[in-house]
Scaffold this active site. Structure first.
Site, PDB file in Angstrom:
ATOM      1  N   GLU A 175      -6.663   4.589   8.041  1.00 22.00           N
ATOM      2  CA  GLU A 175      -6.541   6.030   7.768  1.00 22.00           C
ATOM      3  C   GLU A 175      -7.854   6.590   7.231  1.00 22.00           C
ATOM      4  O   GLU A 175      -8.195   7.748   7.487  1.00 22.00           O
ATOM      5  CB  GLU A 175      -5.359   6.271   6.819  1.00 22.00           C
ATOM      6  CG  GLU A 175      -4.044   6.102   7.578  1.00 22.00           C
ATOM      7  CD  GLU A 175      -2.939   5.402   6.817  1.00 22.00           C
ATOM      8  OE1 GLU A 175      -2.973   5.389   5.568  1.00 22.00           O
ATOM      9  OE2 GLU A 175      -2.035   4.858   7.484  1.00 22.00           O
ATOM     10  N   HIS A 218      -9.462   0.969   5.270  1.00 22.09           N
ATOM     11  CA  HIS A 218      -8.157   1.209   5.880  1.00 22.09           C
ATOM     12  C   HIS A 218      -8.300   2.131   7.089  1.00 22.09           C
ATOM     13  O   HIS A 218      -9.141   3.030   7.088  1.00 22.09           O
ATOM     14  CB  HIS A 218      -7.196   1.820   4.847  1.00 22.09           C
ATOM     15  CG  HIS A 218      -5.788   1.817   5.345  1.00 22.09           C
ATOM     16  ND1 HIS A 218      -5.305   2.789   6.177  1.00 22.09           N
ATOM     17  CD2 HIS A 218      -4.792   0.923   5.172  1.00 22.09           C
ATOM     18  CE1 HIS A 218      -4.046   2.494   6.489  1.00 22.09           C
ATOM     19  NE2 HIS A 218      -3.717   1.367   5.897  1.00 22.09           N
ATOM     20  N   GLU A 225      -5.004  -4.944  10.637  1.00 18.73           N
ATOM     21  CA  GLU A 225      -3.984  -3.918  10.835  1.00 18.73           C
ATOM     22  C   GLU A 225      -4.260  -3.182  12.149  1.00 18.73           C
ATOM     23  O   GLU A 225      -5.073  -2.237  12.184  1.00 18.73           O
ATOM     24  CB  GLU A 225      -4.020  -2.899   9.686  1.00 18.73           C
ATOM     25  CG  GLU A 225      -3.773  -3.495   8.319  1.00 18.73           C
ATOM     26  CD  GLU A 225      -3.196  -2.467   7.344  1.00 18.73           C
ATOM     27  OE1 GLU A 225      -2.190  -2.792   6.713  1.00 18.73           O
ATOM     28  OE2 GLU A 225      -3.721  -1.349   7.244  1.00 18.73           O
ATOM     29  N   LYS A 242       0.085   4.232  -0.247  1.00 21.01           N
ATOM     30  CA  LYS A 242      -0.568   5.402   0.366  1.00 21.01           C
ATOM     31  C   LYS A 242      -0.369   6.649  -0.507  1.00 21.01           C
ATOM     32  O   LYS A 242      -0.298   6.540  -1.727  1.00 21.01           O
ATOM     33  CB  LYS A 242      -0.074   5.588   1.808  1.00 21.01           C
ATOM     34  CG  LYS A 242      -0.237   4.284   2.622  1.00 21.01           C
ATOM     35  CD  LYS A 242      -0.070   4.447   4.102  1.00 21.01           C
ATOM     36  CE  LYS A 242      -0.269   3.095   4.776  1.00 21.01           C
ATOM     37  NZ  LYS A 242      -0.171   3.132   6.226  1.00 21.01           N
ATOM     38  N   ASN A 249       0.861  -1.183   0.000  1.00 17.74           N
ATOM     39  CA  ASN A 249       0.000   0.000   0.000  1.00 17.74           C
ATOM     40  C   ASN A 249       0.898   1.234   0.000  1.00 17.74           C
ATOM     41  O   ASN A 249       1.475   1.579   1.022  1.00 17.74           O
ATOM     42  CB  ASN A 249      -0.900  -0.053   1.245  1.00 17.74           C
ATOM     43  CG  ASN A 249      -1.777   1.181   1.380  1.00 17.74           C
ATOM     44  OD1 ASN A 249      -1.816   2.025   0.471  1.00 17.74           O
ATOM     45  ND2 ASN A 249      -2.468   1.295   2.496  1.00 17.74           N
ATOM     46  N   SER A 290       3.755  -1.976  10.282  1.00 20.64           N
ATOM     47  CA  SER A 290       5.208  -1.996  10.492  1.00 20.64           C
ATOM     48  C   SER A 290       5.863  -3.322  10.096  1.00 20.64           C
ATOM     49  O   SER A 290       6.860  -3.734  10.702  1.00 20.64           O
ATOM     50  CB  SER A 290       5.552  -1.620  11.937  1.00 20.64           C
ATOM     51  OG  SER A 290       5.157  -0.277  12.182  1.00 20.64           O
ATOM     52  N   GLY A 324       2.672   2.364  10.719  1.00 26.33           N
ATOM     53  CA  GLY A 324       3.583   3.492  10.535  1.00 26.33           C
ATOM     54  C   GLY A 324       4.323   3.896  11.795  1.00 26.33           C
ATOM     55  O   GLY A 324       4.915   4.978  11.852  1.00 26.33           O
TER      56      GLY A 324
HETATM   57  O1  G3P Z   1      -1.935  -0.734   4.682  1.00 23.84           O
HETATM   58  C1  G3P Z   1      -0.650  -0.935   5.172  1.00 23.84           C
HETATM   59  C2  G3P Z   1      -0.355  -0.182   6.381  1.00 23.84           C
HETATM   60  O2  G3P Z   1      -1.358   0.539   6.957  1.00 23.84           O
HETATM   61  C3  G3P Z   1       0.807  -0.496   7.180  1.00 23.84           C
HETATM   62  O3  G3P Z   1       1.650   0.584   7.077  1.00 23.84           O
HETATM   63  O4  G3P Z   1       3.820   1.681   7.057  1.00 23.84           O
HETATM   64  O5  G3P Z   1       3.073   0.373   9.067  1.00 23.84           O
HETATM   65  O6  G3P Z   1       3.690  -0.828   6.988  1.00 23.84           O
HETATM   66  P1  G3P Z   1       3.155   0.468   7.585  1.00 23.84           P
END
Ligand code: G3P
Length: 249
Positions: A97, A95, A165, A13, A11, A211, A171
């Site tokens: 976000e 998602h 998630e 983003k 993703n 993460s 993140g």
């Molecule tokens: O959709 C993937 C996501 O929300 C995870 O983000 O940067 O933590 O891998 P990240």
């Protein structure tokens, strides 16, 4: 990994430029990817055409969101029909976000999923609890409620991948431990078994996001109910994303 073919989504983003994406595509095209893995990338809408026309057919394309019904007078939205026109096979919905920054609600997300499926797109259906919900012991309640909203809306689970998630892991560099992720994945599978069917529970892939990187994916992938990953930050680096794809066990 247990159910079905391992599935790894990237993703991207709201990141990238024509140049950085062209470099990422060339890294992905040159990467050696295990054959027995579904690999999908979700670029920002405005770069989907660039990606689709230059990336290997080995990698499928996903939208990061879609409108809840047929396109029309909905300023700023992107329709399922448009995603299909550009060659997308998937769309990410629900998602965190979009839930927590934009304010999308369960019922709206369920409707989006049903519409995308009815038009033949696969849905990467995201769910996950906030830190305060985990700390209050509400992880399962929150995840089951979000999962139920999809279950209430969709006629079939054939074309759905569930992405768990946990919001506190997204993140933040604070990945869920393999045991924490496995515990929730197993609970989600049990929920599907008790509320949808044993067949759907055993066939539906449940992937983990939050993460994930090239250093932690292999241990997570060993867990029985972790059937792949949805990767954010680390999917912007071609070689590292390939390492994650290849962590299939
Ligand atoms: O959709 C993937 C996501 O929300 C995870 O983000 O940067 O933590 O891998 P990240």
């Amino acid at each position: 990994a247990g159910s079905g073919k391992f599935f790894v989504g990237g993703n991207w983003k709201c990141n990238g430029t024509k140049d950085s994406i062209s470099k990422l595509i060339s890294d992905l095209n040159n990467a050696k990817l295990e054959p027995d893995v579904d690999v999908v990338v979700a670029p920002p809408f405005v770069y989907i055409d660039q990606v689709k026309t230059s990336i290997t057919d080995r990698i499928e394309i996903s939208g990061q969101n879609s409108w809840v019904g047929k396109g029309g007078a909905f300023t700023g939205e992107i329709s399922v029909e448009q995603l299909k026109d550009l060659g997308c096979k998937w769309v990410i919905l629900g998602h965190s976000e979009r839930r927590h920054v934009i304010g999308e609600k369960d019922e709206f997300i369920g409707k989006k999923a049903a519409y995308a499926l009815s038009e033949g797109l696969g849905v990467i259906a995201c769910i996950g609890e906030l830190l305060e919900e985990r700390e209050a012991g509400k992880t399962f309640d929150v995840c089951f409620q979000q999962l139920k909203a999809y279950a209430d809306a969709v006629p079939s689970w054939d074309n759905i991948v569930i992405a768990y998630e946990p919001v506190w892991a997204i993140g933040t560099g604070k990945v869920a431990s393999p045991e924490q992720a496995q515990e929730v994945h197993l609970a989600l599978r049990d929920w599907l078994k008790n509320n949808v069917s044993a067949e759907v529970a055993s066939k539906t892939r449940i992937i983990y996001g939050g993460s994930v990187n090239g250093g932690n994916s292999a241990d997570l992938a060993k867990k029985e109910d972790i059937d792949g990953f949805l990767v954010g930050g680390a999917s912007l680096k071609g070689p590292e994303f390939a390492t994650i794809v290849n962590s299939v066990t």
